[in-house]
Design a protein around this motif. Structure first.
Motif, PDB file in Angstrom:
ATOM      1  N   GLY A  21       0.795  -1.224   0.000  1.00  0.00           N
ATOM      2  CA  GLY A  21       0.000   0.000   0.000  1.00  0.00           C
ATOM      3  C   GLY A  21       0.824   1.268   0.000  1.00  0.00           C
ATOM      4  N   CYS A  22       2.095   1.165  -0.355  1.00  0.00           N
ATOM      5  CA  CYS A  22       2.939   2.353  -0.482  1.00  0.00           C
ATOM      6  C   CYS A  22       2.324   3.286  -1.531  1.00  0.00           C
ATOM      7  CB  CYS A  22       4.352   1.942  -0.876  1.00  0.00           C
ATOM      8  SG  CYS A  22       5.507   3.312  -1.100  1.00  0.00           S
ATOM      9  N   ARG A  23       2.420   4.582  -1.277  1.00  0.00           N
ATOM     10  CA  ARG A  23       1.837   5.559  -2.196  1.00  0.00           C
ATOM     11  C   ARG A  23       2.878   6.425  -2.905  1.00  0.00           C
ATOM     12  NH1 ARG A  23      -3.655   7.247  -1.317  1.00  0.00           N
ATOM     13  NH2 ARG A  23      -4.728   5.852   0.126  1.00  0.00           N
ATOM     14  N   PHE A  24       4.064   6.571  -2.310  1.00  0.00           N
ATOM     15  CA  PHE A  24       5.021   7.551  -2.832  1.00  0.00           C
ATOM     16  C   PHE A  24       6.437   6.981  -2.807  1.00  0.00           C
ATOM     17  CE2 PHE A  24       7.911  11.215  -2.115  1.00  0.00           C
ATOM     18  CZ  PHE A  24       7.654  11.919  -3.289  1.00  0.00           C
ATOM     19  N   VAL A  25       7.156   7.128  -3.923  1.00  0.00           N
ATOM     20  CA  VAL A  25       8.541   6.668  -4.040  1.00  0.00           C
ATOM     21  C   VAL A  25       9.368   7.794  -4.645  1.00  0.00           C
ATOM     22  CG1 VAL A  25      10.102   5.004  -5.104  1.00  0.00           C
ATOM     23  CG2 VAL A  25       7.841   4.261  -4.329  1.00  0.00           C
ATOM     24  N   SER A  26      10.434   8.170  -3.970  1.00  0.00           N
ATOM     25  CA  SER A  26      11.344   9.188  -4.488  1.00  0.00           C
ATOM     26  C   SER A  26      12.776   8.705  -4.283  1.00  0.00           C
ATOM     27  CB  SER A  26      11.137  10.522  -3.769  1.00  0.00           C
ATOM     28  OG  SER A  26      11.937  11.540  -4.350  1.00  0.00           O
ATOM     29  N   SER A  27      13.555   8.677  -5.362  1.00  0.00           N
ATOM     30  CA  SER A  27      14.913   8.119  -5.296  1.00  0.00           C
ATOM     31  C   SER A  27      15.816   8.866  -6.267  1.00  0.00           C
ATOM     32  CB  SER A  27      14.905   6.629  -5.680  1.00  0.00           C
ATOM     33  OG  SER A  27      13.978   5.891  -4.937  1.00  0.00           O
ATOM     34  N   TYR A  28      17.104   8.579  -6.172  1.00  0.00           N
ATOM     35  CA  TYR A  28      18.067   8.970  -7.198  1.00  0.00           C
ATOM     36  C   TYR A  28      18.737   7.688  -7.675  1.00  0.00           C
ATOM     37  CZ  TYR A  28      21.847  11.185  -9.738  1.00  0.00           C
ATOM     38  OH  TYR A  28      22.715  11.563 -10.737  1.00  0.00           O
ATOM     39  N   PRO A  29      18.913   7.507  -8.994  1.00  0.00           N
ATOM     40  CA  PRO A  29      19.476   6.240  -9.472  1.00  0.00           C
ATOM     41  C   PRO A  29      20.905   6.013  -9.010  1.00  0.00           C
ATOM     42  CG  PRO A  29      19.289   7.842 -11.267  1.00  0.00           C
ATOM     43  CD  PRO A  29      18.571   8.416 -10.091  1.00  0.00           C
ATOM     44  N   GLY A  30      21.187   4.781  -8.609  1.00  0.00           N
ATOM     45  CA  GLY A  30      22.537   4.409  -8.191  1.00  0.00           C
ATOM     46  C   GLY A  30      22.650   2.902  -8.127  1.00  0.00           C
ATOM     47  N   THR A  31      23.537   2.335  -8.937  1.00  0.00           N
ATOM     48  CA  THR A  31      23.742   0.893  -8.947  1.00  0.00           C
ATOM     49  C   THR A  31      24.340   0.439  -7.622  1.00  0.00           C
ATOM     50  OG1 THR A  31      24.159   1.052 -11.322  1.00  0.00           O
ATOM     51  CG2 THR A  31      24.838  -1.001 -10.228  1.00  0.00           C
ATOM     52  N   PRO A  32      23.771  -0.587  -6.955  1.00  0.00           N
ATOM     53  CA  PRO A  32      22.800  -1.568  -7.474  1.00  0.00           C
ATOM     54  C   PRO A  32      21.347  -1.360  -7.047  1.00  0.00           C
ATOM     55  CG  PRO A  32      23.905  -2.468  -5.559  1.00  0.00           C
ATOM     56  CD  PRO A  32      24.461  -1.074  -5.743  1.00  0.00           C
ATOM     57  N   SER A  33      20.935  -0.149  -6.728  1.00  0.00           N
ATOM     58  CA  SER A  33      19.573   0.058  -6.217  1.00  0.00           C
ATOM     59  C   SER A  33      18.579   0.517  -7.280  1.00  0.00           C
ATOM     60  CB  SER A  33      19.601   1.109  -5.096  1.00  0.00           C
ATOM     61  OG  SER A  33      19.881   2.398  -5.623  1.00  0.00           O
ATOM     62  N   THR A  34      19.055   0.906  -8.453  1.00  0.00           N
ATOM     63  CA  THR A  34      18.253   1.651  -9.423  1.00  0.00           C
ATOM     64  C   THR A  34      16.937   0.979  -9.785  1.00  0.00           C
ATOM     65  OG1 THR A  34      20.307   2.534 -10.352  1.00  0.00           O
ATOM     66  CG2 THR A  34      18.314   2.744 -11.693  1.00  0.00           C
ATOM     67  N   GLU A  35      16.974  -0.328 -10.021  1.00  0.00           N
ATOM     68  CA  GLU A  35      15.785  -1.002 -10.558  1.00  0.00           C
ATOM     69  C   GLU A  35      14.597  -0.998  -9.606  1.00  0.00           C
ATOM     70  OE1 GLU A  35      19.481  -2.710 -12.359  1.00  0.00           O
ATOM     71  OE2 GLU A  35      18.764  -2.429 -10.311  1.00  0.00           O
ATOM     72  N   ILE A  36      14.831  -0.809  -8.306  1.00  0.00           N
ATOM     73  CA  ILE A  36      13.698  -0.748  -7.373  1.00  0.00           C
ATOM     74  C   ILE A  36      12.727   0.331  -7.830  1.00  0.00           C
ATOM     75  CG2 ILE A  36      12.953  -0.282  -5.018  1.00  0.00           C
ATOM     76  CD1 ILE A  36      15.714  -1.215  -4.060  1.00  0.00           C
ATOM     77  N   THR A  37      13.243   1.511  -8.073  1.00  0.00           N
ATOM     78  CA  THR A  37      12.393   2.634  -8.453  1.00  0.00           C
ATOM     79  C   THR A  37      11.864   2.479  -9.863  1.00  0.00           C
ATOM     80  OG1 THR A  37      13.685   4.005  -6.943  1.00  0.00           O
ATOM     81  CG2 THR A  37      12.311   5.156  -8.551  1.00  0.00           C
ATOM     82  N   GLU A  38      12.675   1.923 -10.765  1.00  0.00           N
ATOM     83  CA  GLU A  38      12.197   1.717 -12.137  1.00  0.00           C
ATOM     84  C   GLU A  38      11.035   0.729 -12.175  1.00  0.00           C
ATOM     85  OE1 GLU A  38      16.074   2.656 -14.895  1.00  0.00           O
ATOM     86  OE2 GLU A  38      15.920   0.645 -14.055  1.00  0.00           O
ATOM     87  N   TYR A  39      11.125  -0.353 -11.422  1.00  0.00           N
ATOM     88  CA  TYR A  39      10.015  -1.307 -11.376  1.00  0.00           C
ATOM     89  C   TYR A  39       8.811  -0.711 -10.641  1.00  0.00           C
ATOM     90  CZ  TYR A  39      12.487  -5.324 -13.353  1.00  0.00           C
ATOM     91  OH  TYR A  39      13.138  -6.188 -14.203  1.00  0.00           O
ATOM     92  N   ALA A  40       9.067   0.075  -9.610  1.00  0.00           N
ATOM     93  CA  ALA A  40       7.958   0.705  -8.885  1.00  0.00           C
ATOM     94  C   ALA A  40       7.162   1.622  -9.797  1.00  0.00           C
ATOM     95  CB  ALA A  40       8.490   1.477  -7.682  1.00  0.00           C
ATOM     96  N   ALA A  41       7.836   2.264 -10.755  1.00  0.00           N
ATOM     97  CA  ALA A  41       7.160   3.193 -11.671  1.00  0.00           C
ATOM     98  C   ALA A  41       6.158   2.491 -12.581  1.00  0.00           C
ATOM     99  CB  ALA A  41       8.198   3.942 -12.505  1.00  0.00           C
TER     100      ALA A  41
END
Length: 578
Positions: A21-41
């Motif tokens: 039920g998360c509503r909001f995701v804000s990140s800056y891309p940085g390997t190895p975390s980047t895909e979390i936000t890309e998949y969340a989008a």
């Protein structure tokens, strides 16, 4: 949708955001975390964004949680350094809606400037940290982290690693739980961290930490696995647990830690008492071992294992079981370090700078590869945004502003280069900055940024005017050149270096890998080639030395023509397209 899928660890975290039920995701891309936000989008139910940097992203997530939404911010380990300021104070304010902070460590330095153990941040900020060891746990722990966040009124860290983030394993999917916004009530004592309020909130932080320790002792995410043989007991978490399982199998017993801070010391003590020898297996620092030893629990740890890099199966078997593994002689192969792509707009810039024999202060991005031979153009690289700040300091003490430049990418400039440029103007170092604008965030996989005119979900957005921005912070001398115009670039840099004030040269050409960039016919070598090798100095992987002449691989060449510009004999010409 199939209710069981193979997922990357990062993809499973994103699924956990959706299901929780998360509503909001804000990140800056940085390997190895980047895909979390890309998949969340990909989930329409989530408002997802790329922020200019990790500090802004974390602050945005804190703001969203305070007004009642479940929120997430993701980053890599060095990004956590940038975000630490708001996170440490968010530990005092607590939350309203749940707040989860994902951080991915890069053991082995696959795509980073250092190795860093983010568990220390959990201890320093007094925030709980969960660490999954497979994709299913990535999903489950993400959901658990939101529950813990709201139960204990705290942000919660979710620690990943390169291997967990980028490995696939089976995941059971569930429907999304629609968690409504929690009502916001004005509470100055809780959310306004002036000293008088912060002193009171610090008491709450310590009380919360005690409660979290009790929770960790009872939680089933810290799991004991007895396998009949209790001579050897292994305590591990995350990827270290998976490596230990592969190395030692069912021949030993395990205590798999799902919560790495605060540690379940009573559970560890009971496990230690049940085995003959306790081994703490953890990559990077002796974070768990120090706490265990301080509690008077005998164990083996970093005396046997390295504090650097990733562990291998053979290393663990040798250290714990005493096996001697005969390593086959490694074949003699030429090194294949990463290089700038064929057609990369940065290549010509570094070729020009090297020829001008300048001191070049570098930054973080694809252009860091400008340090590699034969370009060998960079002198320093420290962290995001440090190129202009570092050059400013160097110029202030050496007076060599006319013999040095800084280079920074468009995304990195917006991340943390603006303040450095402002400082250079304000304090008058006369430094020259080259902004290498390739119209994307290239190193982490072509994510949009505030200068690209597009959001993470593909929606149109205002595009930052880099020239106007530089002038707004006081730079009067701003020039823009095509990064492949070598003569124009050299002239612009020479002009900037002659001026006593701070100057900016924007070297603009889009990344050759962008879908919008058309691939041109490949170049070929004609009979004019003298086999001199001058074209090799631009380090294009499409060019090689043949027996009697240079050769160009048509499957790699994108037709940028840089080789023709450096060849004095007109030996490179573009093939006629069919």
């Amino acid at each position: 949708m199939n209710d069981r899928q193979l997922m990357l660890g990062n993809e499973a975290v994103a699924r956990g955001l959706y299901e929780s039920g998360c509503r909001f995701v804000s990140s800056y891309p940085g390997t190895p975390s980047t895909e979390i936000t890309e998949y969340a989008a990909r989930y329409d139910e989530l408002a997802v964004e790329w922020a200019p940097n990790e500090k802004v992203a974390a602050e945005a997530a804190v703001g969203a949680c305070i007004v009642g939404a479940r929120a997430f911010s993701g980053m890599k380990h060095v990004g956590l350094n940038v975000a630490a300021d708001p996170i440490f104070t968010a530990a005092y304010t607590g939350v309203n809606g749940g707040l989860v902070l994902g951080v991915a460590d890069d053991m082995g330095i696959h795509s980073s400037q250092n190795e860093q153990d983010s568990r220390h941040y959990a201890r320093a900020s007094k925030l709980p940290m969960l660490e999954p060891s497979d994709s299913q746990q990535c999903l489950d722990y993400t959901k658990l982290a939101f529950d813990l966040s709201e139960q204990f009124d705290t942000p919660v860290f979710l620690r990943l690693s390169t291997r967990i983030s980028h490995a696939r394993s089976a995941v059971n999917l569930s429907p999304r739980v629609d968690v409504p916004l929690k009502p916001y009530e004005k509470n100055i004592g809780k959310y306004v961290m002036m000293p008088a309020n912060a002193r009171v909130r610090h008491v709450a932080v310590e009380q919360r930490l005690d409660a979290l320790r009790q929770w960790a002792e009872q939680s089933d995410i810290n799991t004991v696995e007895y396998n009949g043989d209790k001579r050897i007991g292994i305590v591990a978490a995350g990827i270290a647990y998976q490596t230990a399982r592969e190395a030692l199998g069912d021949n030993v017993s395990y205590l798999r830690l799902g919560c790495v801070f605060p540690l379940a010391l009573d559970k560890i003590r009971a496990f230690a008492d049940s085995v003959e020898t306790l081994y703490i297996i953890e990559e990077l620092d002796d974070f768990v071992e120090q706490t265990v030893r301080a509690a008077g629990i005998a164990c083996q740890g970093k005396a046997l294992f390295s504090p650097m890099g990733e562990y291998t199966v053979s290393q663990l078997r040798a250290a714990i079981l005493g096996e001697r593994v005969e390593q086959a002689a490694a074949p003699t192969l030429p090194g294949r370090p990463p290089v700038l792509c064929p057609g990369c707009p940065h290549r010509g810039v570094f070729h020009v700078l090297k020829g001008m024999k300048l001191f070049v202060s570098g930054d973080i991005g694809c252009y860091t590869l400008g340090a590699a031979a034969p370009l060998s153009a960079l002198d320093t690289t420290l962290c995001m945004g440090a190129s202009i700040s570092g050059l400013h300091g160097a110029c202030r003490v050496t007076g060599l502003a006319d013999k040095s430049v800084a280079v920074i990418g468009d995304s990195t400039f917006l991340h943390s280069g603006i303040t450095g440029l402002m400082n250079a103007v304000y304090n008058g170092s006369g430094a020259t900055l080259l902004i290498l604008d390739n119209s994307t965030t290239g190193m982490t996989g072509h994510q949009p940024n505030p200068a690209t005119g597009m959001t993470i979900k593909g929606d149109p957005a205002y595009s930052v005017d880099l020239e106007a921005l530089c002038r707004a912070v006081g730079v009067q001398d701003v020039a823009t050149v095509d990064a492949h115009d070598l003569d124009g670039l050299k002239a612009a840099v020479q002009s900037a270096l002659k001026k006593p004030e701070v100057s900016v040269v924007i070297c603009r050409r889009p990344c050759v890998l962008l879908k919008s960039v058309k691939r041109l016919p490949a170049f070929v070598v004609n009979d004019s080639c003298k086999h001199c090798g001058a074209c090799l100095k631009i380090a294009c992987p499409a060019i090689a030395r043949g027996d009697k002449a240079m050769t160009i691989d048509p499957t790699l060449c994108v037709g940028c023509g840089l080789c023709a510009k450096v060849c004095k004999f007109n030996a490179m010409e573009q093939a006629v397209s069919l």
